[in-house]
Scaffold this active site. Sequence first.
Site, PDB file in Angstrom:
ATOM      1  N   ARG A 121       2.648  38.109  28.319  1.00 44.27           N
ATOM      2  CA  ARG A 121       3.740  37.598  27.308  1.00 44.27           C
ATOM      3  C   ARG A 121       5.172  37.817  27.708  1.00 44.27           C
ATOM      4  NH1 ARG A 121       5.154  33.571  23.796  1.00 44.27           N
ATOM      5  NH2 ARG A 121       5.713  34.205  21.719  1.00 44.27           N
ATOM      6  N   THR A 409       2.896  23.932  24.959  1.00 44.10           N
ATOM      7  CA  THR A 409       1.905  24.919  25.680  1.00 44.10           C
ATOM      8  C   THR A 409       0.849  24.205  26.152  1.00 44.10           C
ATOM      9  OG1 THR A 409       2.579  26.480  24.022  1.00 44.10           O
ATOM     10  CG2 THR A 409       0.451  26.829  24.851  1.00 44.10           C
ATOM     11  N   SER A 474       1.198  32.621  18.712  1.00 50.20           N
ATOM     12  CA  SER A 474       0.186  32.274  17.831  1.00 50.20           C
ATOM     13  C   SER A 474      -0.995  31.593  19.078  1.00 50.20           C
ATOM     14  CB  SER A 474       0.648  30.948  16.986  1.00 50.20           C
ATOM     15  OG  SER A 474       1.202  31.271  16.046  1.00 50.20           O
ATOM     16  N   GLY A 495      -0.139  23.854  20.718  1.00 52.53           N
ATOM     17  CA  GLY A 495       0.117  23.369  19.307  1.00 52.53           C
ATOM     18  C   GLY A 495       0.917  24.355  18.528  1.00 52.53           C
TER      19      GLY A 495
END
Length: 590
Positions: A121, A409, A474, A495
């Site tokens: 990340r 994504t 998420s 999504g």
Amino acid sequence: MKINQAVCTLFKSSVIALALFSNNVIAKDNLPREVREPEAATGYEQKQGVIGSTYMAAAANPYASEAGRNVLAKGGSAIDAAIAIQMVLTLVEPQSSGIGGGAFILHFDNEANRLTTFDGRETAPKSATPDLFLGKDGKPARWIEAVVGGRSVGVPGVLAALKKAHEQYGTLPWGELFDDAITLADNGFIVSPRLAKLVAMKFNPGITQLPEISNYFFPEGEVIQAGDVLVNKPLAKVFRSLAKDGVAPFYSGWIAKDIVKKVRHAQIEPGRLTLADMKGYQANEQKAVCGPYRQYKVCGMAPPSSGGIAVVQMLALLERFDMPSIAANSLDAVHLFTQSSRLAFADRDKYVADPAFVEMPIDGLLAPKYIAARSELINPKKDMGKAFAGEPEGAFAFADNDSFELPSTSHIVVVDANGNAISMTSSIEMAFGSALMVNGFILNNQLTDFALSPMRDGKWVANRVEGNKRPRSSMAPMMVFNPDGSLKLAIGSPGGSRIINYVAHTMIGILDWQLTPQEAINLPRVTNRNKVTTLEQASELVTLKPMLEAMGHKVSVRSLNSGIQAIAVNKDKQLVGGADPRREGKVFAK
């Protein structure tokens, strides 16, 4: 543009026709009401599943899937194939992911029967402070203004995570994994309908406002078209450098310097990124978050991704209900699913953030007693309305944070010939990210995944901006294991925050309703992020709207653009793969 015949031949073996797409709407306030990528609005063609006996790779674009297959055919491992896939996606699906973004990776070592995860990340610059997105008046910037330019760019992490995983689990030399990407960047790839549509819609205003990306997608002032050949020589140069020297050029060499210069001197909202931020980036290897579901063990990413906890929670909350005997996508199934999602999202919004900065009650959120008590809040006959976060053991008093995540994504699943598996979700956040393009690739806007306003009702928000912190996500790459520890399923989706619903719903289809991955992926989608119950338009689910409303649901109908890739291992040890018909993904297998 002249089309290279060899490239045409390669593409025609892989390309998948797309349906028409819906419009996008950006709200004029701080957050978008329903920001959408172009989506298959009606009548998309359902895909057929793929069966393999040796290896399998599935990705969001046929070029990328084929690159993964090529690596596996040479004896490469699952992580080898994932690296080749991600490099190609950087080129052919630039709106969704790439080396300018981040990723979460689950890796299953079949021989050692060991699951681990790699957190790639993005991180905020060291100098970032909670007021990063606040104006002089103390109010948060309009969301769309926060996205474009240098302020929103975090240190990209996907390359560091892939390199770290490859050092442990790679079998082919690192440099060989860039071959397909270099060839396509040098010779050109055929623009897909999806990419062309996104560019034409100017979904991200930055693609016309910033010169490098504008020149790439609007050569000579004309928008690229589906079927055009797009060449990217600067990216080919980057790939050659990475293939030769590893990730050092990206984090401390010439590429790093170009990234920092681009961010700090951006024509729109210059950012705070420094070369020290780039040099200091570290991908983290950590344990997965796991929980039981019926006879299975379900595992996903730990924070800063909220996806693993939320999906495990949703399934656990439903375990007391006899989901296998309830018809797929029936009224009862949809209602129970939305109620479990309300509860999971309430906890997610309050508690989940970067655990290096925030004390998180992970064990408490997944504790059987806590799950049982929360599950009792589900009324099988009535919508609960807005759910509130519980008080798991170890909880701290933070304000709720409903940050907004966008659906641009990508997801990759791979199983190699030795049974090793990858489930990897990667992203640059909004379509085309920050719209800052450097050396042929696009930089992320992941810092907008932090709360734009750091406080609410006098309390700090857990997911506020802080230096070196990772924003909440998420993304939910997941794996499921049989009672004997063998792999049952690898799955994930793009999504935005709906990823959690897309993945959990498809897993229920496979685990409870005994559908194949493709059948479960083809199911009409339903979501509820602790707000409204949303049904996929032009599907049989729309007939449930009045009945759900009679149960107290607020219901909306719209296109739901999942992009799921999944590989299951059946009882005969065959690999059974599926790719979402709503996007252009494809499965390759042997």
